[in-house]
Motif scaffolding. Structure first.
Motif, PDB file in Angstrom:
ATOM      1  N   ASP A 123       0.790  -1.325   0.138  1.00  0.00           N
ATOM      2  CA  ASP A 123      -0.087  -0.217   0.095  1.00  0.00           C
ATOM      3  C   ASP A 123       0.759   1.311   0.209  1.00  0.00           C
ATOM      4  O   ASP A 123       0.979   1.974  -1.030  1.00  0.00           O
ATOM      5  N   LYS A 129       1.573   8.811  -2.651  1.00  0.00           N
ATOM      6  CA  LYS A 129       1.129   9.623  -1.459  1.00  0.00           C
ATOM      7  C   LYS A 129       2.286   9.823  -0.615  1.00  0.00           C
ATOM      8  O   LYS A 129       2.919   8.672  -0.092  1.00  0.00           O
ATOM      9  N   LYS A 211      -3.496  -2.439  -7.092  1.00  0.00           N
ATOM     10  CA  LYS A 211      -3.121  -0.936  -6.560  1.00  0.00           C
ATOM     11  C   LYS A 211      -2.564  -0.152  -7.855  1.00  0.00           C
ATOM     12  O   LYS A 211      -3.043   0.969  -8.182  1.00  0.00           O
ATOM     13  N   GLU A 221      -6.931  10.631  -6.954  1.00  0.00           N
ATOM     14  CA  GLU A 221      -7.850  10.255  -6.216  1.00  0.00           C
ATOM     15  C   GLU A 221      -9.296  11.171  -6.412  1.00  0.00           C
ATOM     16  O   GLU A 221     -10.059  11.671  -5.417  1.00  0.00           O
ATOM     17  N   ARG A 225      -9.784   5.941  -7.968  1.00  0.00           N
ATOM     18  CA  ARG A 225      -8.736   5.312  -6.599  1.00  0.00           C
ATOM     19  C   ARG A 225      -9.548   5.327  -5.361  1.00  0.00           C
ATOM     20  O   ARG A 225      -9.094   4.827  -4.371  1.00  0.00           O
ATOM     21  N   LEU A 228      -9.764   2.184  -3.431  1.00  0.00           N
ATOM     22  CA  LEU A 228      -8.968   1.913  -2.270  1.00  0.00           C
ATOM     23  C   LEU A 228      -9.267   2.053  -0.865  1.00  0.00           C
ATOM     24  O   LEU A 228      -8.565   1.714   0.174  1.00  0.00           O
TER      25      LEU A 228
HETATM   26  N1  GLY Z   1      -3.830   3.974   0.878  1.00  0.00           N
HETATM   27  C1  GLY Z   1      -4.680   4.153  -0.174  1.00  0.00           C
HETATM   28  C2  GLY Z   1      -4.377   4.894  -1.197  1.00  0.00           C
HETATM   29  O1  GLY Z   1      -3.093   5.005  -1.689  1.00  0.00           O
HETATM   30  O2  GLY Z   1      -5.136   5.533  -2.137  1.00  0.00           O
END
Ligand code: GLY
Length: 349
Positions: A123, A129, A211, A221, A225, A228
């Motif tokens: 992750d 991120k 992922k 996002e 996204r 997730l």
């Molecule tokens: N942990 C969720 C993401 O990376 O969007």
């Protein structure tokens, strides 16, 4: 765009990755655990000769402005330039904080992630991120920025404790639910309490690929996204609830707990198959046990969900499923349904 490498020969892959990143100096960020357990694995690689280590405190409590300020200071004092390279060696805290430090130092230097926990492998280290906690809020300050390389070496899992292994596996279960029935079946047939690391390595590769596909489609996002976030709306509330009682649970445990009521909502609202929900509940209860919430905790849990930063206009946002891989983002639920889902979490099947 970051390159994710499933390691077969860490020395060769890291050497090639370093060679591909133009650099004058190398800095390796570790925490007080990985400097002892993981740095010895790579420190004698000739490609790391002359590298400077920077060490900060371990676990999420060190994901602070003070720690990042220490990292910037070490970079500055160590003569880092815009052409220096940072290698983040550790769990999600190190890859998040190190990624942020590298992304902001002199407006950004290259970095490579070598995640050493299962949670960071599947992750945190993938998907760009980066950030730190601030003002009592998790990941409040940060930027999206990809590492040049992520090198996934399951050798590091040999020294990982059982609880942290289970914690990372929860994110893999999530990836199973948002991908394919085959991947899901393989995950729930696997015994994470007594893992075969060779099999786990292949499953980690499949999990990360899930992922990567999602992040590639929606890096910032705005839409898909959010897949997730499955299990995370309830999961984050459970995590904060436990933290407030000074009985913190590992992130993955909270996500596993969160998957149960969220699949209940999916069965109710988006026709998720009951039998798959039952499989998930059985597996999760066996591996992760239970969180001792009572109905007196519901108002606090709902308040925590309402203030989650994933919401807009204070409306609790869920990612639900119509089936395995059938992702339904931006779902809402009535208070009564959320309470019912928490009843289901407490009482089970
Ligand atoms: N942990 C969720 C993401 O990376 O969007």
């Amino acid at each position: 765009m970051q390159r994710v490498i499933i390691s077969k020969d860490l020395q060769a892959e890291l050497t090639a990755a370093i060679a591909d990143c133009e650099h004058d100096r190398i800095f390796v960020l570790t925490d007080t655990t990985t400097i002892e357990k993981c740095w010895p694995v790579i420190k004698d690689f000739p490609s790391l000769e002359g590298a400077t280590t920077i060490t900060i405190g371990a676990t999420d409590v060190a994901k602070t402005l003070d720690s990042i300020s220490h990292v910037w200071e070490c970079l500055q004092k160590g003569g880092a330039t815009r052409h220096s390279l940072m290698i983040n060696l550790g769990g999600g805290m190190i890859t998040d904080l190190g990624g942020f430090a590298a992304s902001t130092f002199k407006r950004g230097i290259n970095f490579i992630n070598i995640p050493t926990t299962l949670l960071s492998m599947v992750d945190a280290s993938v998907g760009g991120k980066t950030g730190i906690n601030f003002g009592g809020l998790k990941n409040e300050i940060g930027v999206f920025n990809d590492s040049k390389y992520v090198i996934l070496c399951t050798e590091f899992l040999k020294t990982l404790d059982d609880a942290n292994l289970r914690s990372g596996y929860a994110e893999m279960l999530k990836h199973g639910l948002i991908s394919t029935p085959q991947h899901w079946q393989e995950l729930i047939a696997f015994d994470i309490t007594n893992p075969d690391l060779a099999v786990l390595q292949r499953m980690v590769a499949d999990s990360v690929a899930v992922k990567e596909r999602v992040v590639e489609e929606d890096p910032h996002e705005h839409g898909i996204r959010k897949a997730l976030n499955l299990g995370h709306t309830m999961g984050h509330a459970f995590e904060s609830w436990a933290m407030r009682r000074n009985k913190p649970v590992l992130h993955g445990y909270a996500v596993a707990y969160g998957i149960i009521p969220e699949l209940y909502l999916a069965v109710k609202k988006t026709n998720f198959p009951v039998e798959v929900m039952r499989q998930a509940v059985t597996y999760i209860k066996e591996v992760y046990g239970m969180l001792p919430i009572t109905c007196d905790d519901y108002p606090e849990l709902i308040e925590l969900m309402t203030h989650d930063k994933k919401n807009t206009a204070g409306i609790i946002n869920f990612t639900l499923l119509g089936g395995i891989g059938d992702i339904r983002i931006n779902q809402t639920a009535a208070m009564k349904e959320i309470e019912e889902a928490m009843d289901f979490f407490r009482e089970g099947l």
